[in-house]
Design an enzyme around this catalytic site. Structure first.
Site, PDB file in Angstrom:
ATOM      1  CE  LYS A  12       3.392   0.552  17.581  1.00  0.00           C
ATOM      2  NZ  LYS A  12       3.851   1.343  16.518  1.00  0.00           N
ATOM      3  CE1 TYR A  52       0.304  -0.494  12.571  1.00  0.00           C
ATOM      4  CE2 TYR A  52       2.094  -1.810  12.328  1.00  0.00           C
ATOM      5  CZ  TYR A  52       1.224  -0.959  13.468  1.00  0.00           C
ATOM      6  OH  TYR A  52       2.303   0.008  14.640  1.00  0.00           O
ATOM      7  CG  ASN A 115       5.337   4.674  17.326  1.00  0.00           C
ATOM      8  OD1 ASN A 115       5.467   3.685  17.535  1.00  0.00           O
ATOM      9  ND2 ASN A 115       4.529   5.352  16.900  1.00  0.00           N
ATOM     10  CD  GLU A 129      -5.699  -1.011  15.301  1.00  0.00           C
ATOM     11  OE1 GLU A 129      -6.111  -0.665  16.749  1.00  0.00           O
ATOM     12  OE2 GLU A 129      -5.923  -0.336  14.056  1.00  0.00           O
TER      13      GLU A 129
HETATM   14  P1  CMP Z   1       0.660   3.269  14.377  1.00  0.00           P
HETATM   15  O1  CMP Z   1       0.292   4.029  15.570  1.00  0.00           O
HETATM   16  O2  CMP Z   1       1.392   1.802  15.226  1.00  0.00           O
HETATM   17  O3  CMP Z   1       0.602   2.856  12.974  1.00  0.00           O
HETATM   18  C1  CMP Z   1       0.995   2.944  12.325  1.00  0.00           C
HETATM   19  C2  CMP Z   1       2.328   2.883  12.044  1.00  0.00           C
HETATM   20  O4  CMP Z   1       3.623   3.378  11.025  1.00  0.00           O
HETATM   21  C3  CMP Z   1       3.298   4.164  13.046  1.00  0.00           C
HETATM   22  O5  CMP Z   1       2.587   3.797  14.699  1.00  0.00           O
HETATM   23  C4  CMP Z   1       4.900   4.288  13.169  1.00  0.00           C
HETATM   24  O6  CMP Z   1       5.206   3.948  14.200  1.00  0.00           O
HETATM   25  C5  CMP Z   1       5.030   4.140  11.528  1.00  0.00           C
HETATM   26  N1  CMP Z   1       5.555   4.934  11.082  1.00  0.00           N
HETATM   27  C6  CMP Z   1       6.450   4.781  10.163  1.00  0.00           C
HETATM   28  N2  CMP Z   1       6.596   5.904   9.200  1.00  0.00           N
HETATM   29  C7  CMP Z   1       5.958   6.815   9.347  1.00  0.00           C
HETATM   30  C8  CMP Z   1       5.658   7.898   8.455  1.00  0.00           C
HETATM   31  N3  CMP Z   1       6.313   8.963   8.096  1.00  0.00           N
HETATM   32  N4  CMP Z   1       3.718   8.100   9.705  1.00  0.00           N
HETATM   33  C9  CMP Z   1       3.271   7.734   9.828  1.00  0.00           C
HETATM   34  N5  CMP Z   1       3.612   6.785  11.009  1.00  0.00           N
HETATM   35  C10 CMP Z   1       4.806   6.506  10.303  1.00  0.00           C
END
Ligand code: CMP
Length: 136
Positions: A12, A52, A115, A129
């Site tokens: 990311k 998403y 993250n 994906e």
């Molecule tokens: P990712 O695995 O890319 O999938 C969705 C993303 O939403 C997740 O990682 C997080 O970076 C982001 N995100 C932000 N807030 C939340 C939350 N409260 N719960 C889960 N994902 C979140």
């Protein structure tokens, strides 16, 4: 019978910006993943919204899509036995604060938004994906 799978990984914007891509790829390789294809791209917000879409009802959807389209990302097809699960284990919990020691998100993640990596959550979604980013 061994179950060799492919999964999608995204490095990311927060990790690309901090030049962590080589270290993250090294973690994948050291854990037995083969990087089958990779490319560095920047996507439009509209594409992030499509990617998403499963999260479109979540309160964090808009921020999430702004974020994924905010800078360059590296998308990779990873291959390994049970790659989807193995990648989720290596990434660690979504929230870096809850991630296990030795995981990518524990090591590099800044916050639940920043993250550092995304990984497909099921073999079905991995196919969708991978097709999303590598459809030519
Ligand atoms: P990712 O695995 O890319 O999938 C969705 C993303 O939403 C997740 O990682 C997080 O970076 C982001 N995100 C932000 N807030 C939340 C939350 N409260 N719960 C889960 N994902 C979140």
């Amino acid at each position: 019978m061994s179950n060799v799978e492919k999964t999608l990984s995204i490095i990311k914007p927060d990790a690309v910006e901090r030049n962590l891509d080589d270290q993250i790829k090294e973690m994948y390789i050291n854990n037995g993943f083969k990087i089958v294809q990779e490319k560095k791209i920047q996507i439009e917000k509209l594409e992030a919204e499509k990617f998403y879409k499963v999260h479109e009802t979540k309160p964090f959807y808009n921020e999430l899509c702004n974020y994924l389209s905010s800078g360059p990302i590296i998308v990779m097809i990873l291959e390994k036995v049970n790659a989807v699960l193995a990648n989720r284990e290596l990434m660690g919990s979504t929230n870096p604060k809850e991630a296990r020691e030795g995981t990518i998100r524990k090591k590099f993640g800044i916050s639940i938004d920043k993250n550092s990596v995304h990984g497909s959550d099921s073999p079905e979604n991995a196919k969708i994906e991978i097709d999303f980013f590598f459809n030519d």
